[in-house]
Design an enzyme around this catalytic site. Structure first.
Site, PDB file in Angstrom:
ATOM      1  N   MET A 127     -19.804 -81.031 -53.909  1.00  0.00           N
ATOM      2  CA  MET A 127     -19.695 -79.861 -53.038  1.00  0.00           C
ATOM      3  C   MET A 127     -18.492 -79.023 -53.487  1.00  0.00           C
ATOM      4  O   MET A 127     -17.947 -78.227 -52.713  1.00  0.00           O
ATOM      5  CB  MET A 127     -19.551 -80.301 -51.576  1.00  0.00           C
ATOM      6  CG  MET A 127     -20.785 -81.079 -51.111  1.00  0.00           C
ATOM      7  SD  MET A 127     -21.182 -80.873 -49.368  1.00  0.00           S
ATOM      8  CE  MET A 127     -19.744 -81.540 -48.609  1.00  0.00           C
ATOM      9  N   GLY A 128     -18.085 -79.219 -54.738  1.00  0.00           N
ATOM     10  CA  GLY A 128     -17.005 -78.409 -55.287  1.00  0.00           C
ATOM     11  C   GLY A 128     -15.634 -78.886 -54.869  1.00  0.00           C
ATOM     12  O   GLY A 128     -15.469 -79.993 -54.370  1.00  0.00           O
ATOM     13  N   HIS A 144     -11.918 -82.886 -57.666  1.00  0.00           N
ATOM     14  CA  HIS A 144     -10.682 -83.670 -57.744  1.00  0.00           C
ATOM     15  C   HIS A 144     -10.883 -84.806 -58.754  1.00  0.00           C
ATOM     16  O   HIS A 144     -11.946 -84.913 -59.391  1.00  0.00           O
ATOM     17  CB  HIS A 144     -10.267 -84.184 -56.361  1.00  0.00           C
ATOM     18  CG  HIS A 144     -11.359 -84.915 -55.638  1.00  0.00           C
ATOM     19  ND1 HIS A 144     -11.891 -86.096 -56.094  1.00  0.00           N
ATOM     20  CD2 HIS A 144     -12.046 -84.617 -54.506  1.00  0.00           C
ATOM     21  CE1 HIS A 144     -12.827 -86.508 -55.259  1.00  0.00           C
ATOM     22  NE2 HIS A 144     -12.949 -85.614 -54.292  1.00  0.00           N
ATOM     23  N   GLY A 163     -11.544 -87.844 -58.503  1.00  0.00           N
ATOM     24  CA  GLY A 163     -12.740 -88.670 -58.300  1.00  0.00           C
ATOM     25  C   GLY A 163     -13.938 -88.071 -59.018  1.00  0.00           C
ATOM     26  O   GLY A 163     -14.662 -88.764 -59.746  1.00  0.00           O
ATOM     27  N   HIS A 164     -14.134 -86.742 -58.844  1.00  0.00           N
ATOM     28  CA  HIS A 164     -15.259 -86.078 -59.523  1.00  0.00           C
ATOM     29  C   HIS A 164     -15.090 -86.174 -61.034  1.00  0.00           C
ATOM     30  O   HIS A 164     -16.067 -86.380 -61.765  1.00  0.00           O
ATOM     31  CB  HIS A 164     -15.307 -84.584 -59.154  1.00  0.00           C
ATOM     32  CG  HIS A 164     -15.601 -84.322 -57.716  1.00  0.00           C
ATOM     33  ND1 HIS A 164     -14.727 -83.671 -56.885  1.00  0.00           N
ATOM     34  CD2 HIS A 164     -16.687 -84.618 -56.955  1.00  0.00           C
ATOM     35  CE1 HIS A 164     -15.259 -83.565 -55.682  1.00  0.00           C
ATOM     36  NE2 HIS A 164     -16.442 -84.137 -55.690  1.00  0.00           N
ATOM     37  N   GLY A 180     -19.595 -91.828 -56.389  1.00  0.00           N
ATOM     38  CA  GLY A 180     -18.407 -92.661 -56.224  1.00  0.00           C
ATOM     39  C   GLY A 180     -18.606 -93.715 -55.149  1.00  0.00           C
ATOM     40  O   GLY A 180     -19.116 -93.430 -54.069  1.00  0.00           O
ATOM     41  N   LYS A 219     -16.359 -94.972 -53.423  1.00  0.00           N
ATOM     42  CA  LYS A 219     -15.454 -94.771 -52.287  1.00  0.00           C
ATOM     43  C   LYS A 219     -16.304 -94.499 -51.055  1.00  0.00           C
ATOM     44  O   LYS A 219     -16.025 -94.969 -49.961  1.00  0.00           O
ATOM     45  CB  LYS A 219     -14.535 -93.581 -52.594  1.00  0.00           C
ATOM     46  CG  LYS A 219     -13.707 -93.111 -51.431  1.00  0.00           C
ATOM     47  CD  LYS A 219     -12.266 -93.487 -51.620  1.00  0.00           C
ATOM     48  CE  LYS A 219     -11.449 -93.316 -50.368  1.00  0.00           C
ATOM     49  NZ  LYS A 219     -11.374 -91.923 -49.929  1.00  0.00           N
ATOM     50  N   LYS A 276      -7.583 -93.162 -54.160  1.00  0.00           N
ATOM     51  CA  LYS A 276      -7.190 -91.753 -54.268  1.00  0.00           C
ATOM     52  C   LYS A 276      -8.031 -90.928 -53.308  1.00  0.00           C
ATOM     53  O   LYS A 276      -9.233 -91.161 -53.183  1.00  0.00           O
ATOM     54  CB  LYS A 276      -7.388 -91.256 -55.690  1.00  0.00           C
ATOM     55  CG  LYS A 276      -6.361 -91.831 -56.626  1.00  0.00           C
ATOM     56  CD  LYS A 276      -6.109 -90.944 -57.827  1.00  0.00           C
ATOM     57  CE  LYS A 276      -5.073 -91.621 -58.699  1.00  0.00           C
ATOM     58  NZ  LYS A 276      -4.529 -90.800 -59.754  1.00  0.00           N
ATOM     59  N   SER A 277      -7.388 -90.001 -52.640  1.00  0.00           N
ATOM     60  CA  SER A 277      -8.101 -89.137 -51.699  1.00  0.00           C
ATOM     61  C   SER A 277      -7.266 -87.895 -51.477  1.00  0.00           C
ATOM     62  O   SER A 277      -6.027 -87.952 -51.468  1.00  0.00           O
ATOM     63  CB  SER A 277      -8.279 -89.876 -50.373  1.00  0.00           C
ATOM     64  OG  SER A 277      -8.566 -88.952 -49.346  1.00  0.00           O
TER      65      SER A 277
HETATM   66  O1  PAF Z   1     -20.681 -86.428 -51.760  1.00  0.00           O
HETATM   67  C1  PAF Z   1     -20.909 -85.204 -51.721  1.00  0.00           C
HETATM   68  O2  PAF Z   1     -20.119 -84.378 -52.171  1.00  0.00           O
HETATM   69  C2  PAF Z   1     -22.203 -84.706 -51.080  1.00  0.00           C
HETATM   70  O3  PAF Z   1     -22.576 -85.517 -50.008  1.00  0.00           O
HETATM   71  C3  PAF Z   1     -23.373 -84.570 -52.091  1.00  0.00           C
HETATM   72  C4  PAF Z   1     -23.752 -85.894 -52.686  1.00  0.00           C
HETATM   73  C5  PAF Z   1     -22.967 -83.600 -53.193  1.00  0.00           C
HETATM   74  C6  PAF Z   1     -24.610 -83.978 -51.394  1.00  0.00           C
HETATM   75  O4  PAF Z   1     -24.369 -82.730 -50.860  1.00  0.00           O
END
Ligand code: PAF
Length: 281
Positions: free
Chosen positions: A30-31, A34, A36-37, A147, A149, A184-185
């Site tokens: 969802m943008g 961080h 984690g992504h 993740g 988490k 991490k958060s």
């Molecule tokens: O974990 C997230 O950011 C959201 O729940 C996801 C998986 C992108 C779905 O909108």
């Protein structure tokens, strides 16, 4: 790296990538990217020819008390981070592109939801499942990275993929931690210095609990109580829950067997921290 806004164009690209023999690793987000992504993106990069991510703040998964409009957004920053991480395509649709009309079907998740954080987020996982069904059909990935988490989300996605025979491999990625073990958060910055010193106790208590089970403890209530006592003694946080379930089913178990999750949520005045540990016995 290319940023794609239209579903039609994204589907065309993923079709062509596949036709050319590329494997596709996909990280849904969802943008406001961080670390984690970025770990998920790195994992995707090391196992696929092409890496695609989506950035879409999904209104369907926000409850009436959760502020969709206030969700942090910064596409320029995200684009830079994604480019530096080696992402090939960002799918970045408008809400109107994803939901041009009221949907005539929605996924209703019936299991793995009325526990842990899902208990207090009615309808949240229906929204997650519905948007992922759309996104999987648009991105057509070989592998999708999530993740651990948010282990409950991973469990729900596992259910959706199996129930609907979606031809994608779910790749759960271990939680990224600070040196002292704290998960991490983005919420950690809201901890005071004292709370930040206490917070590693959360993961320590989970590790200790799993070790107790490995050492032969069969009484899960006892294990749970030990976690609760440790957190109460060593932190000023208020426990929201400490639970032990089968994983990914998230069902109650009488004794440790198979794959297990011990999960907790602890509230500090300005940050609610969650963490978990999964293991097989
Ligand atoms: O974990 C997230 O950011 C959201 O729940 C996801 C998986 C992108 C779905 O909108």
């Amino acid at each position: 790296m290319q940023v794609i806004h239209s579903i039609k164009e994204m589907q065309q690209i993923t079709k062509e990538l596949r036709k050319a023999g590329n494997s596709i690793g996909y990280v849904p987000t969802m943008g406001f990217l961080h670390e984690g992504h970025l770990t998920l993106i790195n994992e995707a990069k090391s196992n696929n020819d092409k890496v695609v991510i989506s950035i879409f703040v999904n209104p369907l998964q926000f409850g009436p008390n959760e502020d969709f409009d206030a969700y942090p957004r910064d596409i320029e920053r995200d684009e830079n981070l994604a480019r530096n991480a080696g992402v090939d395509y960002i799918f970045y649709p408008e809400v109107g592109e994803m939901y041009p009309v009221d949907l005539s079907t929605k996924i209703n998740v019936t299991k793995r939801i009325n526990v842990l954080c899902g208990k207090s987020r009615e309808g949240h996982f229906d929204g997650v499942a519905t948007v992922l069904m759309k996104l999987f059909n648009i991105m057509m990935p070989d592998r999708a990275y999530f993740g651990l988490k948010d282990a409950q989300q991973v469990a729900v996605v596992d259910g959706v993929i199996k129930d609907y025979n979606i031809p994608v491999e779910l790749v759960p990625v271990r939680t990224v931690r600070e040196e002292d073990g704290l998960a991490k958060s983005s919420r950690n910055v809201y901890l005071t210095e004292q709370e930040r010193r206490e917070a590693p106790e959360l993961y320590k208590s989970l590790q200790k609990a799993s070790q107790t089970i490995f050492d032969g403890e069969k009484d899960l209530d006892k294990v749970k109580t030990a976690v609760i006592n440790a957190i109460q003694e060593k932190t000023s946080g208020i426990i929201d829950y400490v639970e032990i379930y089968s994983y990914p089913e998230l069902e109650e178990i009488k004794e440790p067997k198979g794959k297990i999750i011990i999960a907790l949520a602890v509230k500090f005045p300005k940050a609610r921290l969650i963490d978990n540990i999964t293991f097989s016995i």
